[in-house]
Write an enzyme that holds these catalytic residues in place. Sequence first.
Site, PDB file in Angstrom:
ATOM      1  CB  CYS A   1      40.112  39.981  44.691  1.00  0.00           C
ATOM      2  SG  CYS A   1      40.226  38.363  45.459  1.00  0.00           S
TER       3      CYS A   1
ATOM      4  CG  HIS B   1      42.464  37.684  41.701  1.00  0.00           C
ATOM      5  ND1 HIS B   1      42.644  38.691  42.605  1.00  0.00           N
ATOM      6  CD2 HIS B   1      42.106  38.278  40.538  1.00  0.00           C
ATOM      7  CE1 HIS B   1      42.411  39.854  42.015  1.00  0.00           C
ATOM      8  NE2 HIS B   1      42.079  39.633  40.762  1.00  0.00           N
TER       9      HIS B   1
ATOM     10  CG  HIS C   1      41.091  42.901  39.193  1.00  0.00           C
ATOM     11  ND1 HIS C   1      42.209  42.131  39.411  1.00  0.00           N
ATOM     12  CD2 HIS C   1      41.492  43.867  38.314  1.00  0.00           C
ATOM     13  CE1 HIS C   1      43.224  42.595  38.713  1.00  0.00           C
ATOM     14  NE2 HIS C   1      42.820  43.631  38.027  1.00  0.00           N
TER      15      HIS C   1
END
Length: 341
Positions: A257, A305, A317
């Site tokens: 990520c 994240h 993402h």
Amino acid sequence: MGFHRRLAPSGFDRGSAAGAALTVLSAAAAALGAAVPSATASPTDHTRAEVDRLYAEAEKATESYNRADERADTLREQVTRAQDRIARQQQRINTMREALGSLAGAQYRAGGMDPSLALLFSDDPDEYLEKAAALDRINAHQAGELRELQAAMREIAQERTEATGRLTELDRSRKAVAAHKKTVERKLAKARALLNSLPTADRAAYDRASRSDRADLPDPGNAAAPSARAATAVAAARAALGSPYVWGSNGPSGFDCSGLMQWSYAKAGVSLPRTSQAQRHAGQQVPLSQAQPGDLVTYRSDASHVGMYVGNGQVIHAPYPGAPVRYDPVGMMPVSSVTRV
């Protein structure tokens, strides 16, 4: 890197105002974070929840791995530079020692007689006096050289002490990298085993939810980014759609990520930190309701994240292993912060 099972998309209605929709999604994200499994959940639901939990834990470990690996890289560079400086300083000290040794030897060979007697027996007193004056100047120069040598030796001793400390810290960082790597691999192996235990139909449904070409999301649109560099970063992230998730990687063939965010902004000439926790502080914090294309959206209370907002209530993402870089609703998880780089 979002290790999570995609929740039912909260989405943005195409006809709604972006600000109002983002506000609704912010509340929905908070509600999602507080949700608890139903008492009537099936064994399959429990398995999926456990997979999601393992993915989230592996994601945290991956960000810890990235942080430790980045620190190890920094320390390796510092140690290399310190070793180069020590080598140059040692060469300088050796040269100074050789020069001082030669001068001392010459003085010893010429200095066996008392100066007054040497003057008395000299065939040319004037020449002797000239040499004596030169010798005084040499002695003064030699004293200066000795002081410089002592300072150089103190400096190299300090450099060696600092280099030893960096080497010790580098060893600790390497061990931390290895430990985090084992944690990630253990969590992912367990998640894969659980996924493989699902009935065929449930596994197929999970795989469909992981595709990057899903038709259940609205068109992200072409909203204008707030700056040229943000627009370039968004274009880079879109170009990475469909790329595989690779934990610990920041491209170009695979991403986690934070690696995707770092790579995308590097295309715009912007150097982002390696981890999602650090990236949340890489610019100006803005409300979720004011998110614009290119903004970094971090998730969960520990910011483990991160995705890039691209407009119309969506982010790009790198979710988790098996799910390539893709679009997802901005409210897919509890939002921690929004950062405008």
